[in-house]
Write an enzyme that holds these catalytic residues in place. Sequence first.
Site, PDB file in Angstrom:
ATOM      1  N   SER A 197       0.501  -1.513   0.225  1.00 37.27           N
ATOM      2  CA  SER A 197       0.274  -0.135  -0.085  1.00 37.27           C
ATOM      3  C   SER A 197       1.605   1.671  -0.265  1.00 37.27           C
ATOM      4  O   SER A 197       2.347   1.562   0.123  1.00 37.27           O
ATOM      5  CB  SER A 197      -0.852   0.215   1.250  1.00 37.27           C
ATOM      6  OG  SER A 197      -1.927   0.872   1.422  1.00 37.27           O
ATOM      7  N   GLY A 198       0.479   2.531  -0.516  1.00 38.58           N
ATOM      8  CA  GLY A 198       1.252   3.400  -0.721  1.00 38.58           C
ATOM      9  C   GLY A 198       1.734   4.374   0.700  1.00 38.58           C
ATOM     10  O   GLY A 198       2.267   4.983   0.860  1.00 38.58           O
ATOM     11  N   HIS A 199       0.369   4.498   1.619  1.00 42.50           N
ATOM     12  CA  HIS A 199      -0.023   5.875   1.962  1.00 42.50           C
ATOM     13  C   HIS A 199       0.606   4.397   3.513  1.00 42.50           C
ATOM     14  O   HIS A 199       1.100   5.593   4.937  1.00 42.50           O
ATOM     15  CB  HIS A 199      -1.370   5.726   2.605  1.00 42.50           C
ATOM     16  CG  HIS A 199      -1.919   4.258   2.954  1.00 42.50           C
ATOM     17  ND1 HIS A 199      -2.443   5.247   4.438  1.00 42.50           N
ATOM     18  CD2 HIS A 199      -2.615   3.288   2.365  1.00 42.50           C
ATOM     19  CE1 HIS A 199      -3.402   3.828   4.712  1.00 42.50           C
ATOM     20  NE2 HIS A 199      -3.899   3.019   3.916  1.00 42.50           N
ATOM     21  N   THR A 235      -9.212   3.172 -15.390  1.00 41.92           N
ATOM     22  CA  THR A 235      -8.082   4.559 -15.719  1.00 41.92           C
ATOM     23  C   THR A 235      -6.968   4.724 -15.123  1.00 41.92           C
ATOM     24  O   THR A 235      -7.438   4.660 -13.802  1.00 41.92           O
ATOM     25  CB  THR A 235      -8.636   5.718 -16.131  1.00 41.92           C
ATOM     26  OG1 THR A 235      -9.442   5.602 -17.705  1.00 41.92           O
ATOM     27  CG2 THR A 235      -7.349   6.608 -16.584  1.00 41.92           C
ATOM     28  N   CYS A 317      -6.846   0.971  12.244  1.00 43.90           N
ATOM     29  CA  CYS A 317      -7.837   0.254  10.604  1.00 43.90           C
ATOM     30  C   CYS A 317      -9.228  -0.290  11.686  1.00 43.90           C
ATOM     31  O   CYS A 317     -10.540   0.262  10.370  1.00 43.90           O
ATOM     32  CB  CYS A 317      -7.409  -0.826   9.560  1.00 43.90           C
ATOM     33  SG  CYS A 317      -6.023   0.182   9.378  1.00 43.90           S
TER      34      CYS A 317
HETATM   35  N1  PLP Z   1      -3.156  -5.383   5.401  1.00 46.06           N
HETATM   36  C1  PLP Z   1      -2.028  -4.181   6.388  1.00 46.06           C
HETATM   37  C2  PLP Z   1      -1.760  -5.248   7.057  1.00 46.06           C
HETATM   38  C3  PLP Z   1      -2.340  -3.471   7.090  1.00 46.06           C
HETATM   39  O1  PLP Z   1      -1.708  -2.429   7.448  1.00 46.06           O
HETATM   40  C4  PLP Z   1      -3.706  -2.010   6.401  1.00 46.06           C
HETATM   41  C5  PLP Z   1      -3.910  -0.996   6.213  1.00 46.06           C
HETATM   42  O2  PLP Z   1      -4.124  -0.752   7.578  1.00 46.06           O
HETATM   43  C6  PLP Z   1      -4.207  -3.194   5.168  1.00 46.06           C
HETATM   44  C7  PLP Z   1      -3.902  -4.434   4.969  1.00 46.06           C
HETATM   45  C8  PLP Z   1      -5.207  -2.543   3.970  1.00 46.06           C
HETATM   46  O3  PLP Z   1      -4.195  -1.212   3.733  1.00 46.06           O
HETATM   47  P1  PLP Z   1      -5.514  -0.110   2.764  1.00 46.06           P
HETATM   48  O4  PLP Z   1      -5.358   0.738   3.090  1.00 46.06           O
HETATM   49  O5  PLP Z   1      -3.493   0.398   1.113  1.00 46.06           O
HETATM   50  O6  PLP Z   1      -5.822  -1.047   1.406  1.00 46.06           O
END
Ligand code: PLP
Length: 371
Positions: A197-199, A235, A317
Amino acid sequence: MRKLPIYLDNQATTPVAPEVFDTMVPWMRDHYGNPHSSHILGRQAAAAVEVAREQVAALLPAAGRVLFTGSATEAINLAFGTVQKMRQQGRDQIIVLDSEHAAVRDTALWYQRQGFELVLQPVDSDGLVSLEALEAAIGPRTALVGSMLVNNEIGVIQPVEAIAALADQSGALMLCDAVQGFGRLDISGHVDMIALSGHKIYGPKAIGALWVRDGVELPALIHGGGQEQGIRSGTLSPALCVGLGKAAALCAERMDADHAHIANLAVKARSLFSDWTINGARDQRYAGNLNIRRDGLDVGRLMSDVRGVAFSAGSACASGSGRPSHVLAALGLDAKQIKSSIRLGFGRYNSLEEVEQAACLINDAAEKQLR
Ligand code: PLP
């Protein structure tokens, strides 16, 4: 005094690196071509996207390809599509660690509702999987084994290389959720798919990628114009792609410096929080994560008392979902211990002074509560 709040939630997301921002701006402001157009503006954008793809691929195993997605969650959903074909070959079992992020765990639970057998492989009180137990669980019916590299809540590092070897040995596919480890740790072994993931790497939000080993067939997830090899139509955003590419390149360039800096912060933090108990393995963990608890603490109250520090109770999350942390529960912690746990996440842009000041604020508030 530092600027408040002090940001210690680098597992939830990371600030965008200034170099990443500067790289992205022209692709939002000036270069508006559709990377899928065949004229000059389109070709320029497509070339930038391909450079970014190479920058991401440089941190991944050689024998595979990188597909851009809208998030790691999407990459993981894409990877799970492989189980459809495996089912036709008599493989209808999915194994994921019980401590996986919801992106993997809830996707696996969805497939369970579609008739797959799901094994939520337990972890021990350190948060680590037992390879012997996993070997016993994997069998001729196993289609996919999913394991994260670094746990987002407790930072422990799973033995991904050994897990991949067990999956490979039995003909199952192995998916590694490398979101919290990509750009920081090597990913080795016979992994078939890697999500990132980018962020989480000082890049932009709303972009991720899935690396797929050569020879692994992925069914299309999003149908339409046939972009990303017909697997994920839509796109592409050149700005997001170049941002992710630059973020990956910076991680590669700064890997040793980032590592040394974060290790320094971690040593300081551990000494300042020595009255707290660490959740998860003490050593087999990514240094930028400190998940700790203090008996009797009400973390909800602590967070409202310590507004000067941005930190997290359990998994960011899952926060707001009202769900208690399934990761801390998987370690065997009881409800009270889970409610007394906090997660501090250090990153490239934190200073030692910030860690000191944050520790002071958190410890003072905790002492007042427990007095
Ligand atoms: N997997 C893990 C271990 C993560 O920490 C996260 C986000 O917190 C994700 C997956 C999901 O990433 P995204 O926000 O790019 O969907």
